[in-house]
Design an enzyme around this catalytic site. Structure first.
Site, PDB file in Angstrom:
ATOM      1  N   ASP A   8     -34.221  15.208  35.800  1.00  0.00           N
ATOM      2  CA  ASP A   8     -33.857  14.213  34.925  1.00  0.00           C
ATOM      3  C   ASP A   8     -32.159  13.662  34.044  1.00  0.00           C
ATOM      4  O   ASP A   8     -31.482  14.725  34.268  1.00  0.00           O
ATOM      5  CB  ASP A   8     -33.541  14.680  33.029  1.00  0.00           C
ATOM      6  CG  ASP A   8     -35.505  14.744  32.898  1.00  0.00           C
ATOM      7  OD1 ASP A   8     -36.242  14.396  33.948  1.00  0.00           O
ATOM      8  OD2 ASP A   8     -36.231  15.458  32.222  1.00  0.00           O
ATOM      9  N   ASP A 130     -47.559   9.989  28.806  1.00  0.00           N
ATOM     10  CA  ASP A 130     -47.421  10.208  27.885  1.00  0.00           C
ATOM     11  C   ASP A 130     -47.925  10.667  26.673  1.00  0.00           C
ATOM     12  O   ASP A 130     -48.077   9.510  26.106  1.00  0.00           O
ATOM     13  CB  ASP A 130     -45.385   9.762  27.487  1.00  0.00           C
ATOM     14  CG  ASP A 130     -44.812  10.417  28.438  1.00  0.00           C
ATOM     15  OD1 ASP A 130     -45.006  11.116  30.064  1.00  0.00           O
ATOM     16  OD2 ASP A 130     -43.832   9.088  28.453  1.00  0.00           O
TER      17      ASP A 130
END
Length: 248
Positions: A8, A130
């Site tokens: 990330d 998500d």
């Protein structure tokens, strides 16, 4: 079961967030390339990259780091998400050596956009879903929609999407265990392979996912667990390889 180390990216660094909160950041490395090298040496067969700044800003921000990793490992499949909102961005990433582009927020706002991308870039488009309590979250998880994860996924069944990355954001980065039930329910509801994400903490989670692999769960993303050492990536690869041989 494909194990995908997550890298990330925020402000050029490798970080992990808790439940997607940019203000709750742990920095693990200043060198994305070194981090990628670490996971490749541990046996990674694909990397999962996220441009966190891009997810919030709606445009790529850490693309130079992504390009550097792709250049370092030209034969390694890489998937990237975060801020991909147009075909030009997809083309730029593919030209840089990325294999798959993950469409998240834009997939919720404009499903036809994803279908068009699949026609334009066949075999290169993944949809990232998500969800919180089964409902889709967008804009870097900042907003929760009225669309269910399963209903959204079903819209892409005939589009040519390579996979669905399903993240339970209530568990992401929290080290509380993967939501096997919700992931399995999604996988059984669609004909698209599902990659599990969010909350994978230890080998028990990987074992649990392997045991329901037949439902259509083909991989899982590993984040904080491999950075904090609750999962040894090399040993995890040995396990899933042995499990696959036993099940063959």
């Amino acid at each position: 079961m494909l194990l995908l180390p997550a890298i990330d990216l925020k402000d050029g660094q490798c970080v992990r967030l808790k439940q997607g909160r940019m203000e709750d950041t742990t920095v693990f490395s200043d060198s994305p390339v070194d981090t990628a090298t670490r996971w490749v040496e541990a046996g990674a067969k694909r990397l999962h990259l996220v441009d966190l700044n891009g997810a919030f800003d709606g445009v790529p921000v850490n693309n130079s780091a992504v390009e550097a990793i792709a250049k370092k490992f030209p034969d390694l499949p890489i998937q990237i998400g975060g801020g991909i909102r147009d075909a030009k961005t997809v083309q730029a990433y593919l030209d840089a050596g990325v294999t798959y582009c993950i469409i998240g927020t834009k997939a919720v706002e404009d499903p036809e956009f994803v279908k068009d991308l699949c026609k334009q870039f066949p075999g290169h488009i993944i949809v990232g879903i998500d969800a919180k309590n089964g409902m889709v979250a967008t804009d870097g998880w900042d907003k929760v929609s009225t669309v269910s994860a399963i209903d959204l996924a079903k819209q892409f069944e005939e589009a040519g999407v390579v996979a669905i990355v399903y993240t339970d954001i209530s568990r992401d980065g929290m080290m509380t265990g993967v939501n096997v039930e919700a992931t399995k329910e999604l996988a059984e509801s669609i004909n698209i392979p599902v990659i599990a994400s969010g909350g994978v903490t230890n080998m028990d989670d990987i074992i649990a996912l392997c045991n329901v692999e037949a439902s259509g769960i083909t991989g899982t993303i590993l984040g904080r667990s491999i950075y904090e050492g609750t999962i040894d990536l090399a040993k995890a690869h040995e396990f899933v390889d042995t499990f696959a041989e036993r099940m063959a």
